[in-house]
Design a protein around this motif. Structure first.
Motif, PDB file in Angstrom:
ATOM      1  N   SER A  46       0.856  -1.186   0.000  1.00 16.44           N
ATOM      2  CA  SER A  46       0.000   0.000   0.000  1.00 16.44           C
ATOM      3  C   SER A  46       0.891   1.234   0.000  1.00 16.44           C
ATOM      4  O   SER A  46       2.111   1.133   0.040  1.00 16.44           O
ATOM      5  CB  SER A  46      -0.908  -0.013   1.234  1.00 16.44           C
ATOM      6  OG  SER A  46      -0.130   0.092   2.403  1.00 16.44           O
ATOM      7  N   THR A  47       0.263   2.404  -0.001  1.00 14.24           N
ATOM      8  CA  THR A  47       1.053   3.637   0.021  1.00 14.24           C
ATOM      9  C   THR A  47       1.737   3.828   1.364  1.00 14.24           C
ATOM     10  O   THR A  47       2.777   4.466   1.441  1.00 14.24           O
ATOM     11  CB  THR A  47       0.162   4.858  -0.276  1.00 14.24           C
ATOM     12  OG1 THR A  47      -0.933   4.864   0.642  1.00 14.24           O
ATOM     13  CG2 THR A  47      -0.347   4.807  -1.699  1.00 14.24           C
ATOM     14  N   SER A  48       1.180   3.248   2.421  1.00 15.50           N
ATOM     15  CA  SER A  48       1.824   3.367   3.729  1.00 15.50           C
ATOM     16  C   SER A  48       2.993   2.386   3.865  1.00 15.50           C
ATOM     17  O   SER A  48       3.851   2.577   4.716  1.00 15.50           O
ATOM     18  CB  SER A  48       0.802   3.123   4.842  1.00 15.50           C
ATOM     19  OG  SER A  48       0.293   1.812   4.750  1.00 15.50           O
ATOM     20  N   GLU A  49       3.014   1.328   3.036  1.00 11.27           N
ATOM     21  CA  GLU A  49       4.111   0.354   3.011  1.00 11.27           C
ATOM     22  C   GLU A  49       4.724   0.320   1.621  1.00 11.27           C
ATOM     23  O   GLU A  49       4.431  -0.577   0.829  1.00 11.27           O
ATOM     24  CB  GLU A  49       3.565  -1.046   3.325  1.00 11.27           C
ATOM     25  CG  GLU A  49       3.546  -1.416   4.763  1.00 11.27           C
ATOM     26  CD  GLU A  49       3.121  -2.865   4.927  1.00 11.27           C
ATOM     27  OE1 GLU A  49       3.815  -3.742   4.394  1.00 11.27           O
ATOM     28  OE2 GLU A  49       2.102  -3.082   5.566  1.00 11.27           O
ATOM     29  N   PRO A  50       5.589   1.278   1.267  1.00 13.08           N
ATOM     30  CA  PRO A  50       6.090   1.342  -0.108  1.00 13.08           C
ATOM     31  C   PRO A  50       7.222   0.360  -0.425  1.00 13.08           C
ATOM     32  O   PRO A  50       7.635   0.272  -1.578  1.00 13.08           O
ATOM     33  CB  PRO A  50       6.584   2.786  -0.222  1.00 13.08           C
ATOM     34  CG  PRO A  50       6.975   3.142   1.167  1.00 13.08           C
ATOM     35  CD  PRO A  50       6.011   2.415   2.066  1.00 13.08           C
TER      36      PRO A  50
END
Length: 94
Positions: A46-50
């Motif tokens: 996700s964008t929080s886990e790039p």
């Protein structure tokens, strides 16, 4: 039948995720495969886990490699990061 461990592209446009599969070398890239060995998300989950995410079932990967499957260059790198390649080479050396 020559078996290869290779990537199958999944996901939306411009947001790729890949499956690591065991497939006949004559079948197309996104075509029929024998077994799913793992997944690879180069853009993260996700964008929080790039950060890139590699999830590989090492037992399945080593089983296919012991049966003579050839890994592509990219899949070999992924197997090295997951530790499956080391398991395969130490088992082969015995």
């Amino acid at each position: 039948m020559a078996v290869k461990l290779r990537l199958v592209r999944m996901g939306k446009k411009k947001q790729p995720t890949y499956r690591v599969v065991a497939a006949d070398s004559r079948s197309p890239r996104d075509g029929r495969f024998l077994e799913i060995v793992g997944t690879y998300a180069p853009r993260g989950m996700s964008t929080s886990e790039p950060d890139a995410v590699v999830k590989i079932d090492n037992a399945k990967a080593v089983k296919w490699l012991n049966q003579g499957a050839q890994a592509t260059e990219r899949v070999e790198r992924l197997l090295r990061t997951s530790g499956a390649w080391d398991d395969f080479t130490t088992g082969r050396a015995k």
